[in-house]
Structures are given as structure tokens and as C-alpha cells.
Design an enzyme around this catalytic site. Structure first.
Site, PDB file in Angstrom:
ATOM      1  N   CYS A  20      -4.377  -5.809  -7.729  1.00  0.00           N
ATOM      2  CA  CYS A  20      -3.446  -3.688  -7.345  1.00  0.00           C
ATOM      3  C   CYS A  20      -4.546  -3.092  -9.176  1.00  0.00           C
ATOM      4  O   CYS A  20      -4.779  -2.203  -9.230  1.00  0.00           O
ATOM      5  CB  CYS A  20      -2.403  -4.024  -7.312  1.00  0.00           C
ATOM      6  SG  CYS A  20      -1.186  -4.892  -8.592  1.00  0.00           S
TER       7      CYS A  20
ATOM      8  N   SER B 245       0.998  -1.093  -0.095  1.00  0.00           N
ATOM      9  CA  SER B 245      -0.491  -0.138  -0.069  1.00  0.00           C
ATOM     10  C   SER B 245       0.651   1.180   0.067  1.00  0.00           C
ATOM     11  O   SER B 245       2.351   1.479   0.078  1.00  0.00           O
ATOM     12  CB  SER B 245      -1.282   0.235   1.085  1.00  0.00           C
ATOM     13  OG  SER B 245       0.013  -0.153   1.980  1.00  0.00           O
TER      14      SER B 245
ATOM     15  N   GLU C 172       6.333  -0.970  -5.420  1.00  0.00           N
ATOM     16  CA  GLU C 172       4.984  -1.663  -6.637  1.00  0.00           C
ATOM     17  C   GLU C 172       3.767  -1.425  -5.803  1.00  0.00           C
ATOM     18  O   GLU C 172       3.331  -1.907  -4.467  1.00  0.00           O
ATOM     19  CB  GLU C 172       4.908  -2.518  -6.985  1.00  0.00           C
ATOM     20  CG  GLU C 172       6.382  -2.703  -7.838  1.00  0.00           C
ATOM     21  CD  GLU C 172       6.079  -2.989  -9.416  1.00  0.00           C
ATOM     22  OE1 GLU C 172       4.868  -2.241  -9.594  1.00  0.00           O
ATOM     23  OE2 GLU C 172       7.604  -3.179  -9.954  1.00  0.00           O
TER      24      GLU C 172
HETATM   25  P1  NAD Z   1       0.651  -3.423   2.780  1.00  0.00           P
HETATM   26  O1  NAD Z   1       1.503  -2.084   2.052  1.00  0.00           O
HETATM   27  O2  NAD Z   1      -0.105  -3.266   3.769  1.00  0.00           O
HETATM   28  O3  NAD Z   1       1.811  -4.715   3.428  1.00  0.00           O
HETATM   29  C1  NAD Z   1       2.249  -4.632   2.407  1.00  0.00           C
HETATM   30  C2  NAD Z   1       3.483  -5.824   3.354  1.00  0.00           C
HETATM   31  O4  NAD Z   1       4.256  -4.426   3.463  1.00  0.00           O
HETATM   32  C3  NAD Z   1       3.313  -7.041   4.083  1.00  0.00           C
HETATM   33  O5  NAD Z   1       3.850  -8.086   3.818  1.00  0.00           O
HETATM   34  C4  NAD Z   1       3.047  -6.684   5.828  1.00  0.00           C
HETATM   35  O6  NAD Z   1       3.962  -7.682   6.338  1.00  0.00           O
HETATM   36  C5  NAD Z   1       4.442  -5.095   5.196  1.00  0.00           C
HETATM   37  N1  NAD Z   1       3.999  -4.557   6.431  1.00  0.00           N
HETATM   38  C6  NAD Z   1       2.614  -3.888   6.546  1.00  0.00           C
HETATM   39  N2  NAD Z   1       2.727  -2.705   7.695  1.00  0.00           N
HETATM   40  C7  NAD Z   1       3.509  -2.181   8.061  1.00  0.00           C
HETATM   41  C8  NAD Z   1       4.237  -1.398   8.855  1.00  0.00           C
HETATM   42  N3  NAD Z   1       3.814  -0.644   9.460  1.00  0.00           N
HETATM   43  N4  NAD Z   1       6.051  -1.467   8.322  1.00  0.00           N
HETATM   44  C9  NAD Z   1       6.074  -2.347   8.094  1.00  0.00           C
HETATM   45  N5  NAD Z   1       5.938  -3.122   7.025  1.00  0.00           N
HETATM   46  C10 NAD Z   1       4.592  -3.159   7.006  1.00  0.00           C
HETATM   47  O7  NAD Z   1       0.129  -4.106   1.842  1.00  0.00           O
HETATM   48  P2  NAD Z   1      -1.592  -4.966   1.558  1.00  0.00           P
HETATM   49  O8  NAD Z   1      -2.110  -4.977   2.278  1.00  0.00           O
HETATM   50  O9  NAD Z   1      -0.385  -6.494   1.839  1.00  0.00           O
HETATM   51  O10 NAD Z   1      -1.673  -5.147  -0.030  1.00  0.00           O
HETATM   52  C11 NAD Z   1      -2.297  -4.240  -0.654  1.00  0.00           C
HETATM   53  C12 NAD Z   1      -1.780  -3.224  -1.192  1.00  0.00           C
HETATM   54  O11 NAD Z   1      -0.514  -3.722  -2.191  1.00  0.00           O
HETATM   55  C13 NAD Z   1      -2.771  -2.606  -2.069  1.00  0.00           C
HETATM   56  O12 NAD Z   1      -2.465  -0.816  -1.996  1.00  0.00           O
HETATM   57  C14 NAD Z   1      -2.653  -2.755  -3.625  1.00  0.00           C
HETATM   58  O13 NAD Z   1      -3.056  -1.975  -4.368  1.00  0.00           O
HETATM   59  C15 NAD Z   1      -1.006  -2.793  -3.454  1.00  0.00           C
HETATM   60  N6  NAD Z   1      -0.429  -3.824  -4.480  1.00  0.00           N
HETATM   61  C16 NAD Z   1       0.584  -3.053  -5.486  1.00  0.00           C
HETATM   62  C17 NAD Z   1       0.423  -4.020  -6.401  1.00  0.00           C
HETATM   63  C18 NAD Z   1       1.550  -3.582  -7.316  1.00  0.00           C
HETATM   64  O14 NAD Z   1       2.370  -4.437  -8.093  1.00  0.00           O
HETATM   65  N7  NAD Z   1       1.852  -1.879  -7.373  1.00  0.00           N
HETATM   66  C19 NAD Z   1       0.353  -5.569  -6.491  1.00  0.00           C
HETATM   67  C20 NAD Z   1      -0.378  -5.711  -5.391  1.00  0.00           C
HETATM   68  C21 NAD Z   1      -0.594  -5.070  -4.749  1.00  0.00           C
END
Ligand code: NAD
Length: 457
Positions: free
Chosen positions: A243, A188, A209
């Protein structure tokens, strides 16, 4: 074991230089392919347990994409590793120059939960192909896939080549304190900022990403049957937890009613009258996301669907209409099976709507009019722009994939991904003969004159 101790063997291995050869890289790719091929049943099971993905969808959007990326990378790796010859400039002659890709070192891959296998192991393919060692941090939200990745990587790879750290915020925070040579983060926007902030302490380069709201424009020139079919497919893949799923529709005059009817028909064709009974319709990843999504469904604005079941983490394919501009479904990334439709008076209005918001990861438009396509492509900025199709740009190894602005930075897939995990190092080699003395002091007026002629200005 502390995170620093876990990474030390990878750093030592990289420093020995073993990872640089073509044969080492090819061997790691073969190991990864074997890991996947020999464990497909366990992978399908984990994806079904975590996200309710059926085998066909799991293959098409996770395993299949990994196989394709592996095949493409293996096929082109030798050529990518060669780099390219460059012109060193007249002032350097005699000389030769090259751009040579060099591995970065030990890289960190942080993966999200929505395609938990593909988005953890896809970047690993390029990291290894580029000659790096890697640490993978899978998402804690898909625990079955995370544990499986950890077990299989331990079984197939040497711990000084690839290692997995499972966990959530504390574990990722500890990892981010380490001086990695590159961080490849998928997730995210909010966490992307945390990652970039942490990386700045070591000046570690990042690929982010991220996500956001990807619009989809419908113009009267669209083939509406195709639009409805492709949008319904792209939206309900992984129950909208993609995404690059179309986040909302911008419908030009004369398109909304035909789209709504076609869309409802396509959803029924794919998942039946009650999608809850379809084994092909996935579930929401967990209760937090379920509650977030259900709060976006305002019964007064449901055009189609709207049903949900918290115990089953089921939310029906849902179309929303006539929404107020400030509602969550129009202000937050949806990332679920809800699709708002917004009617706009003209193509200019659709373009203005998009340009007034954060730059999207993908922009879709269904139009058969080339001048409309050109206008949209020229006047908007997005990670990618796709006409008369959705989502398919992601699975294309020859197209770099990434965001722009708030939807991310850096690119992945194929050669672009290999370059991401390499330092494209300019090298210049000169002999000791053929010296032009123009640059050396003591300077004479003629030198300045000659330099002026040489540089211009
Ligand atoms: P997220 O950002 O919540 O988590 C991603 C990763 O970050 C996980 O491994 C998580 O453990 C870690 N994380 C979470 N909070 C953290 C923190 N405070 N400090 C450090 N690390 C932390 O994302 P999500 O919910 O797993 O995925 C959904 C998001 O990802 C959506 O916004 C989606 O659009 C995006 N996404 C983008 C792509 C792309 O290729 N551009 C692909 C898939 C998903």
C-alpha cells in the site's frame, strides 16, 4: 452457524468483564506470540504458496513486524492502560479528572491479501491489548494464509475471545450487518466506502486503512544512488503489491536520466538479469490482478523491463516513461511492479501535480535540501511524508500509521493502535463538599456578571 450465533459468545465473554484485566490482556498477547513462534514453517509455506514470498521477505514484512509490535505492546501496555490525569478546570474544583482507556467490545478486523498475515494479526495485537474480543475476516485472495489463520486461531484461542470467518463478499457482507463495536478495515477505497456505509447502520466507528497513489519526488539535490537503491527496494518488496510502495516518480529537471540508470542497475543487482529466475522476487497474487497490471504496460513507453508470464503470474520490474496523462498507470493505483516516471519542470509543478489528486497514503521525496523538504511537508497533505526513504515508516511502532482523505481515516501501530481500539473515556470524580452555588437558580444579576468574568467574552 449463523454470523450472529458466532459472535454471541464473544459478546457474552466481553460482557462478563474478563477481558479488562492486565493479566488477561498479557496472556492473549503471549498466546499470539506462541501461535506465531510454533508455526513459522507453516506460515512461510502459506506465504510462499499464495504470493511467492521468500522466507527473508516474509519474515521482514510479516512475521518480524508482528513480533516487533507484540514486544512493543507488551513493554508499554501497563502504562498505556493507566491513561492520564487531566486538569478538571477551576469551575469543577474540588475534583480530579482522568482520561481512562476502556475496551470497546467486540471488534471486526477485515484484512487484505497483500500482507495477509501481518494485516490480519497486527490489528488483533492492539485489539486484544486494549481488552477487546475480535472477529477476523482474512482475504479470500490468499487462501492458504486465510485457512492457516483460521486453523491456528481456533487451535490457540478460545472461541469466545477470537474467531475467524473465512470467505469473500457474501461472508463479509453478512458480518457487516452485525452491530460490532469497531470495524478495522484494510483494503481498497471502493470497499472502504461499502464498509463505512454498512457501519453507519449501527453507528459503528471505523478505521479505514486504504491505498491510493503514493508519489515520490526527485529533486536535483537528491543523492541519486541512494534514491535508486531505496526506491527499487521499496517498489519491489512483494512485487510492488504494497500500500505504501512508491506509485510514481515526479522527476525534476536533471534527475530522470540518472535515476533511470541507477534504478535499472539496482534491480539487476537485487534480482539478476532475469528476475523471473530469482527466488527473492515475488509473484502477482492472481490472474485478475495480473491482467489488470499487464494492461498498464504500453510497450511504446517501457524504459526498463516490461516482460510478463501469465502462467507464472510473473511481471518484471518495469519502468514506464512519457506516458499520456489519461493512461491507467497514471490514473489508477498501480499496486504492482510497474513504476511510471513523470518529468516535471519544477518543485512547484510537482507539488501542484500532487495537490490536484486524491490525498496519498504516503508521500516520498528524495532531496537533501532542508528548505525543499519543509516546502513539500508544508504544502502537501498525505498520510505520512518521508524524506530520502520509502516504506520504512510503516514498520515503526512509534509512528502512527494511517491515511488522510481518500487514503483512509484513523491510525494504527503502537500506542496509536491501542487508542484506536479503546474509548478514551474522560472521568471526573468530585466530593460532596466545596459546592460553588453560582450555577443554580434563582439567578441574580451578580451571577451573570461573575459568569461573564469567569468565561470571558
Ligand atoms: P479489497 O478492498 O478488495 O479487499 C479487502 C477486504 O475486503 C477483503 O477481506 C475482501 O474479502 C473484502 N471485500 C472485498 N470486496 C468486498 C465487498 N464488496 N464487500 C465487503 N467486503 C469486501 O482490497 P485488497 O485487494 O485485498 O487490497 C488491496 C488494497 O488495499 C489496495 O488499495 C491497497 O493500497 C490497500 N491496502 C492498504 C493498506 C494500508 O495499511 N493502508 C495496507 C494494505 C493494502
Amino acid at each position: 452457524m449463523s454470523v450472529a450465533n458466532l459472535i454471541a459468545p464473544l459478546k457474552a465473554n466481553f460482557a462478563r468483564g474478563a477481558t479488562r484485566s492486565y493479566s488477561w490482556r498479557k496472556q492473549q498477547l503471549e498466546t499470539l506470540r506462541q501461535l506465531l513462534r510454533e508455526n513459522e514453517a507453516a506460515i512461510f509455506q502459506a506465504l510462499s504458496d499464495d504470493l511467492g514470498k521468500c522466507e527473508t521477505e516474509a519474515f521482514a514484512t510479516e512475521l518480524g513486524l508482528l513480533y516487533a509490535e507484540l514486544r512493543h505492546t507488551k513493554r508499554h501496555l501497563k502504562r498505556w492502560m493507566r491513561g492520564k490525569r487531566l486538569w478538571p478546570g477551576l469551575h469543577n474544583m474540588p475534583a480530579t479528572a482522568r482520561l481512562t482507556p476502556q475496551p470497546l467490545g467486540v471488534v471486526l478486523i477485515i484484512a487484505p491479501w497483500n500482507y495477509p498475515l501481518m494485516l490480519a494479526l497486527g490489528p488483533l495485537i492492539s485489539a486484544l491489548a486494549a481488552g477487546n474480543c475480535a472477529v477476523i475476516k482474512p482475504s479470500e485472495m490468499t487462501p492458504n494464509v486465510s485457512t492457516l489463520i483460521s486453523r491456528l486461531v481456533t487451535q490457540y484461542f478460545s472461541p469466545d475471545v477470537v474467531t475467524v470467518v473465512e470467505g469473500a463478499v457474501p461472508e463479509t457482507t453478512a458480518l457487516l450487518e452485525q452491530p460490532f463495536d469497531h470495524i478495522f478495515f484494510t483494503g481498497s477505497e471502493g470497499v472502504g466506502k461499502i464498509v463505512m456505509r454498512a457501519a453507519s447502520a449501527h453507528l459503528t466507528p471505523v478505521t479505514l486503512e486504504l491505498g491510493g497513489k503514493s508519489p515520490c519526488i526527485l529533486t536535483p539535490s537528491a543523492d541519486m544512488a541512494t534514491a535508486a537503491r531505496r526506491i527499487a527496494w521499496g517498489k519491489y518488496l512483494n512485487a510492488g503489491q504494497t500500500c505504501v510502495a512508491p506509485d510514481y516518480i515526479l522527476a525534476l529537471p536533471g534527475t530522470a536520466e540518472a535515476f533511470k540508470a541507477g534504478f535499472a542497475a539496482e534491480v539487476r543487482k537485487a534480482f539478476g538479469d532475469d528476475p523471473a529466475q530469482s527466488s527473492d522476487y515475488p509473484r502477482i497474487v492472481g490472474q485478475r490482478h495480473f491482467d489488470r497490471l499487464v494492461s498498464m504496460i504500453d510497450a511504446d513507453h517501457v524504459s526498463f523491463g516490461g516482460q510478463s508470464d501469465r502462467d507464472d503470474l510473473y511481471i518484471a520490474p518495469t519502468l514506464l516513461e512519457n506516458l499520456p496523462e489519461s493512461c491507467l498507470a497514471l490514473t489508477e493505483e498501480i499496486f504492482g511492479p510497474i513504476l511510471p516516471i513523470i518529468e516535471v519542470p519544477s518543485l512547484d509543478a510537482a507539488i501542484s501535480y500532487i495537490n490536484a489528486r486524491a490525498k496519498p497514503l504516503a508521500l516520498y521525496a528524495f532531496t537533501t535540501d532542508k528548505s525543499e523538504q519543509d516546502q513539500i511537508a508544508a504544502l502537501t497533505s498525505s498520510g505520512s511524508a518521508v524524506f530520502n526513504e520509502v516504506v520504512m515508516q510503516f514498520g515503526t511502532t512509534s509512528l502512527p500509521f494511517g491515511g488522510v482523505g481518500a487514503s483512509g481515516m484513523g491510525v494504527s501501530h503502537g500506542k496509536a493502535s491501542f487508542d484506536t481500539f479503546s474509548h478514551m473515556k474522560p472521568e471526573m470524580r468530585k466530593p460532596n463538599w466545596g459546592e460553588v452555588k453560582l450555577r443554580y437558580a434563582p439567578y441574580k444579576p451578580a451571577q451573570l456578571k461573575l459568569l461573564r468574568r469567569f468565561f470571558g467574552g
